[in-house]
Motif scaffolding. Structure first.
Motif, mmCIF file in Angstrom:
data_model
loop_
_atom_site.group_PDB
_atom_site.id
_atom_site.type_symbol
_atom_site.label_atom_id
_atom_site.label_comp_id
_atom_site.label_asym_id
_atom_site.label_seq_id
_atom_site.Cartn_x
_atom_site.Cartn_y
_atom_site.Cartn_z
ATOM 1 N N VAL A 49 102.371 18.883 -12.874
ATOM 2 C CA VAL A 49 103.196 18.558 -14.047
ATOM 3 C C VAL A 49 103.473 17.061 -14.106
ATOM 4 O O VAL A 49 103.305 16.416 -15.153
ATOM 5 C CB VAL A 49 104.514 19.351 -14.024
ATOM 6 C CG1 VAL A 49 105.433 18.892 -15.149
ATOM 7 C CG2 VAL A 49 104.243 20.852 -14.142
ATOM 8 N N LEU A 50 103.875 16.492 -12.974
ATOM 9 C CA LEU A 50 104.173 15.053 -12.933
ATOM 10 C C LEU A 50 102.933 14.229 -13.243
ATOM 11 O O LEU A 50 102.988 13.274 -14.026
ATOM 12 C CB LEU A 50 104.722 14.681 -11.549
ATOM 13 C CG LEU A 50 106.096 15.257 -11.183
ATOM 14 C CD1 LEU A 50 106.457 14.915 -9.741
ATOM 15 C CD2 LEU A 50 107.164 14.723 -12.136
ATOM 16 N N GLY A 51 101.807 14.616 -12.650
ATOM 17 C CA GLY A 51 100.577 13.871 -12.890
ATOM 18 C C GLY A 51 100.151 13.926 -14.344
ATOM 19 O O GLY A 51 99.730 12.913 -14.920
ATOM 20 N N SER A 52 100.278 15.107 -14.970
ATOM 21 C CA SER A 52 99.868 15.264 -16.365
ATOM 22 C C SER A 52 100.686 14.379 -17.298
ATOM 23 O O SER A 52 100.151 13.775 -18.234
ATOM 24 C CB SER A 52 100.011 16.731 -16.788
ATOM 25 O OG SER A 52 99.153 17.567 -16.039
ATOM 26 N N PHE A 53 101.990 14.316 -17.058
ATOM 27 C CA PHE A 53 102.846 13.518 -17.928
ATOM 28 C C PHE A 53 102.745 12.018 -17.629
ATOM 29 O O PHE A 53 102.679 11.203 -18.547
ATOM 30 C CB PHE A 53 104.307 13.956 -17.788
ATOM 31 C CG PHE A 53 104.633 15.230 -18.519
ATOM 32 C CD1 PHE A 53 104.476 15.312 -19.895
ATOM 33 C CD2 PHE A 53 105.082 16.353 -17.844
ATOM 34 C CE1 PHE A 53 104.775 16.489 -20.581
ATOM 35 C CE2 PHE A 53 105.379 17.527 -18.515
ATOM 36 C CZ PHE A 53 105.220 17.588 -19.889
ATOM 37 N N LEU A 54 102.720 11.654 -16.347
ATOM 38 C CA LEU A 54 102.780 10.240 -15.967
ATOM 39 C C LEU A 54 101.484 9.492 -16.229
ATOM 40 O O LEU A 54 101.487 8.269 -16.359
ATOM 41 C CB LEU A 54 103.157 10.114 -14.491
ATOM 42 C CG LEU A 54 104.564 10.610 -14.117
ATOM 43 C CD1 LEU A 54 104.802 10.472 -12.617
ATOM 44 C CD2 LEU A 54 105.631 9.838 -14.892
ATOM 45 N N ALA A 107 98.407 13.595 -22.857
ATOM 46 C CA ALA A 107 99.184 13.878 -21.643
ATOM 47 C C ALA A 107 100.308 14.854 -21.941
ATOM 48 O O ALA A 107 100.625 15.724 -21.115
ATOM 49 C CB ALA A 107 99.751 12.578 -21.068
ATOM 50 N N LEU A 108 100.926 14.727 -23.111
ATOM 51 C CA LEU A 108 102.016 15.634 -23.477
ATOM 52 C C LEU A 108 101.505 17.068 -23.578
ATOM 53 O O LEU A 108 102.148 18.013 -23.106
ATOM 54 C CB LEU A 108 102.628 15.195 -24.804
ATOM 55 C CG LEU A 108 103.855 15.964 -25.274
ATOM 56 C CD1 LEU A 108 105.012 15.770 -24.308
ATOM 57 C CD2 LEU A 108 104.265 15.502 -26.680
ATOM 58 N N ILE A 109 100.322 17.242 -24.171
ATOM 59 C CA ILE A 109 99.760 18.587 -24.324
ATOM 60 C C ILE A 109 99.331 19.149 -22.976
ATOM 61 O O ILE A 109 99.631 20.302 -22.636
ATOM 62 C CB ILE A 109 98.582 18.549 -25.308
ATOM 63 C CG1 ILE A 109 99.101 18.189 -26.700
ATOM 64 C CG2 ILE A 109 97.868 19.903 -25.342
ATOM 65 C CD1 ILE A 109 98.019 17.909 -27.705
ATOM 66 N N MET A 110 98.636 18.350 -22.167
ATOM 67 C CA MET A 110 98.211 18.826 -20.852
ATOM 68 C C MET A 110 99.414 19.060 -19.943
ATOM 69 O O MET A 110 99.427 19.992 -19.125
ATOM 70 C CB MET A 110 97.258 17.818 -20.208
ATOM 71 C CG MET A 110 95.949 17.608 -20.968
ATOM 72 S SD MET A 110 95.058 19.149 -21.302
ATOM 73 C CE MET A 110 94.683 19.698 -19.647
ATOM 74 N N GLY A 111 100.458 18.231 -20.108
ATOM 75 C CA GLY A 111 101.686 18.450 -19.346
ATOM 76 C C GLY A 111 102.384 19.721 -19.776
ATOM 77 O O GLY A 111 102.962 20.439 -18.955
ATOM 78 N N GLY A 112 102.323 20.039 -21.081
ATOM 79 C CA GLY A 112 102.880 21.296 -21.555
ATOM 80 C C GLY A 112 102.165 22.483 -20.948
ATOM 81 O O GLY A 112 102.797 23.457 -20.521
ATOM 82 N N GLN A 137 92.211 15.402 -16.519
ATOM 83 C CA GLN A 137 91.736 15.851 -17.820
ATOM 84 C C GLN A 137 92.300 15.051 -18.987
ATOM 85 O O GLN A 137 91.776 15.144 -20.100
ATOM 86 C CB GLN A 137 92.024 17.342 -17.989
ATOM 87 C CG GLN A 137 91.237 18.222 -17.038
ATOM 88 C CD GLN A 137 89.772 17.795 -16.962
ATOM 89 O OE1 GLN A 137 89.096 17.614 -17.973
ATOM 90 N NE2 GLN A 137 89.277 17.627 -15.745
ATOM 91 N N VAL A 138 93.336 14.262 -18.755
ATOM 92 C CA VAL A 138 93.856 13.413 -19.829
ATOM 93 C C VAL A 138 92.855 12.302 -20.152
ATOM 94 O O VAL A 138 92.413 12.175 -21.302
ATOM 95 C CB VAL A 138 95.245 12.866 -19.478
ATOM 96 C CG1 VAL A 138 95.749 11.939 -20.595
ATOM 97 C CG2 VAL A 138 96.236 14.015 -19.275
#
Length: 402
Positions: free
Chosen positions: A256-261, A137-142, A315-316
């Motif tokens: 962005v929120l979805g990728s991290f959360l 999630a950190l990478i996809m959020g990045g 994708q996470v």
């Protein structure tokens, strides 16, 4: 590995920084087309081939190069891919010939695709099982942040300092990530040795192919509809919006929120169940899009932010499932690269299909209806993975009891 060391955690953050620059590089070229068109005295149609060169090389080239990476050279492979990405962006910035620029954008695409696949694989290798979802999630959020925050910033710089400045910014961020990883990235565990023919056996793995097909359908629906959000909202029956930019920001912030959360959720909820829920929510948000747009210019922000959040979040768990499905065979990186190819292919199919819908002079609401239907098909397809996992659990349960 029970507890991640500070060095390992820092490595994951540095991989995410590289993903941020990758997100910028993936989408900034489209915004630079007017400046490049003027600089090289080419038409818009010709300048747009820079995007085509990047996406084709990313989607088609990265699985090949990931498959060819020696199993005991995972760290070197990641650094070479990132180094190639940095050098190709720098070469793009100093290009004075348009064809040379096209070639360098293709090289950038290969470096980007290989780096993301190997970066996700590296992050999961450095993380204990209970933190893998958060690392992905950190990478996809990045990457999502690079698209949402980095692209507008680089375009603002380009307007003041020229299109080359945007690529220099991408180069600088990639170089920072490269330098940090050179120092901090530990040696990665070697994957099991296998021939190219054995690696190609991944295409006969029904579970993997179902995951990839779900990703393809999600991209057709989500990224395809993203291409046509402007004509939908500009329709007098659906808001007659003059500027779609605020809604693109809303979609991106949701992403962005979805990728991290989604990271902590991935580590707690079974992957196939989570993917099914995400696909169902994606379908519902797309179906609701024209109704919300017709009801109010700001009410439509609700399905748009949800659509962006689940579209990026998907994708996470997908990448996590692919790694778990193929970690015994040692080709999890190849599975991720194939997943990225599915996303790019799905985006292209979605854009072409939406154009065909408009060519048939169908009402604009049918764009959202078609996209929602494709996402619903993906949710129904995901039931196969749910049943497959249930079957595996029933098989393993008697063995445990025995």
């Amino acid at each position: 590995m029970n507890n991640p060391s500070p060095n390992h955690q820092l490595s994951v953050y540095l991989i995410a920084l590289g993903a941020f620059s990758l997100g910028m590089a993936s989408y900034v070229t489209a915004g630079l087309i007017p400046l490049i068109e003027s600089s090289f005295s080419v038409s818009v149609a010709v300048a747009a081939q820079l995007v085509t060169a990047f996406t084709l090389a990313y989607g088609l080239g990265s699985p090949i190069f990931v498959a060819l990476t020696p199993p005991d050279r995972q760290r070197a492979g990641l650094l070479i891919a990132l180094g190639l990405f940095v050098l190709a962006n720098a070469a793009s910035a100093i290009s004075t010939d348009f064809m040379a620029l096209v070639v360098w954008r293709a090289v950038t695409g290969i470096g980007a695709g290989v780096y993301l696949a190997m970066g996700i694989g590296a992050a999961t290798a450095l993380s204990p099982p209970e933190r893998r979802g958060k690392s992905i999630a950190l990478i996809m959020g990045g990457m999502a942040s690079g698209v949402v925050l980095g692209v507008p910033l680089s375009l603002m710089i380009a307007e003041r300092m020229g299109w080359q400045a945007a690529l220099w910014l991408v180069t600088l961020l990639g170089l920072m990530a490269f330098a940090g990883l050179m120092i901090r990235l530990p040696q990665l565990p070697a994957a099991p040795a296998s021939s190219l023919r054995q690696k190609m056996a991944i295409l006969a793995d029904g579970h993997v192919m179902t995951i990839l097909l779900v990703s393809l359908l999600a991209a057709v629906a989500s990224l395809g509809m993203y291409t046509f959000i402007a004509p939908l909202l500009a329709d007098p029956d659906h808001g007659a919006v003059r500027s779609v930019t605020p809604y693109l920001w809303i979609w991106g912030i949701g992403g962005v929120l979805g990728s991290f959360l989604v990271g902590p959720i991935v580590d707690r909820v079974r992957g196939p169940v989570l993917v099914f829920a995400i696909m169902a929510i994606l379908s519902a948000s797309l179906f609701l899009l024209p109704f919300a747009a017709a009801s109010g210019a700001w009410l439509v922000a609700i399905p748009i932010v949800v659509w962006g959040a689940v579209g990026w979040a998907l994708q996470v768990p997908q990448n996590n499932e692919l790694i778990m499905a193929r970690q015994a065979q040692g080709d999890g990186n190849l599975a991720i690269a194939l997943n990225e190819s599915a996303l790019y292919l799905g985006s292209a199919i979605g854009a072409a299909a939406g154009g065909f819908v408009l060519l048939l002079r169908m009402p604009t609401w049918s764009l959202a209806a078609c996209a929602g239907s494709v996402a619903l098909a993906g949710a129904l397809l995901q039931i196969l993975n749910l049943r497959r996992q249930e079957g595996s659990r029933r098989v393993s349960q008697p063995e445990l009891n025995h």
